[in-house]
Design an enzyme around this catalytic site. Structure first.
Site: not given
Ligand code: PGA
Length: 260
Positions: A15, A179, A109
């Site tokens: 990210k 996800e 996101e």
């Molecule tokens: P997380 O994120 O493991 O911090 O929950 C997963 C992602 O957004 O790919």
């Protein structure tokens, strides 16, 4: 172990975290782990922020040259266009040129904060695939949608938008990632059974178009995957690895997931 001889993938989505030195150190630390020649060893990939792709690539290659594991690289997004007057966008050929093999498309996101529609996500998928990148298509429902019993409807709608354009053949090399939005970065992981149920729905949708491609398709689970829960998730028949956010920034925890 995933069924159908599908090689597991453990991918770290970094990210918008870290800075050059920290991410280079993370990449070097990962690539310094000894290579595991076993066929059951998963494929490992990391998805750094755009500006650090080349630095991370160099760190990964240096580690591998010294006998460390091969780590592939991907980008977190891609433009739906190949080139032109598109300030701020990054094209698939540029990503390939920086050493990317994978690219995330449709991460929740981006759907939520950048307003990416199913249609735009599908266009990005097509563009990435046409430039020899492997798209990792992310799908997932919000908590409200899950509570309303709409999980399957939502993930199938997100999948169909791409399937309509590329057919099952477009999933011959691509990767899917389930996800659930409510599990991302919240510490609230889907149970292995909850995740398996959705993975099976996704695989069945591809199988209606092409059973062989569906059987070979790798479907990753993402959403608060940790060293402590990875093994139970990966033991499910339709879960072929993980897309890991927060825990991929901690080398020890990420390694625990890779070796789960
Ligand atoms: P997380 O994120 O493991 O911090 O929950 C997963 C992602 O957004 O790919």
């Amino acid at each position: 172990m995933a069924e159908g001889n599908r090689r597991r993938i453990v991918a770290g989505n970094w990210k918008m975290h870290g800075a050059r030195a920290a991410l280079e150190a993370l990449a070097s630390g990962l690539a310094a782990r000894p290579a595991n020649p076993s066929e059951s060893a998963p494929e490992v990939a990391v998805f750094p922020p755009f500006p650090y792709l080349s630095a991370v690539k160099r760190a990964l290659e240096a580690g591998q040259a010294e006998g460390g594991i091969a780590v592939r690289m991907g980008a977190q997004d891609v433009s739906a266009h190949t080139e032109g007057a598109r300030t701020g966008e990054v094209s698939a050929p540029m990503l390939a040129d920086c050493g990317c093999r994978y690219v995330l498309v449709g991460h929740s996101e981006r759907r939520a904060s950048c307003g990416e529609t199913d249609e735009q996500v599908a266009r990005k998928f097509v563009r990435a695939a046409s430039e020899s990148l492997i798209p990792v298509l992310c799908v997932g429902e919000t908590l409200g949608e899950r509570n309303a019993g709409r999980t399957a409807e939502v993930v199938l709608r997100q999948l169909e938008a791409v399937l309509e354009r590329v057919g099952a053949g477009g999933f011959g090399t691509a990767v899917l990632a389930y996800e659930p939005v409510w599990a991302i970065g919240t510490g609230q992981t889907a149970t292995p059974e909850q995740a398996q149920e959705v993975h099976a729905v996704l695989r069945a949708a591809i199988a209606r178009a092409d059973a062989k491609i569906a059987a070979a398709l790798r479907i990753l689970y993402g959403g608060s995957v940790k060293g402590a829960n990875a093994a139970a998730l990966f033991a499910q028949p339709d879960i072929d690895g993980g897309l890991v956010g927060g825990a991929s920034l901690d080398l020890k925890d990420f390694w625990r997931i890779i070796t789960a």
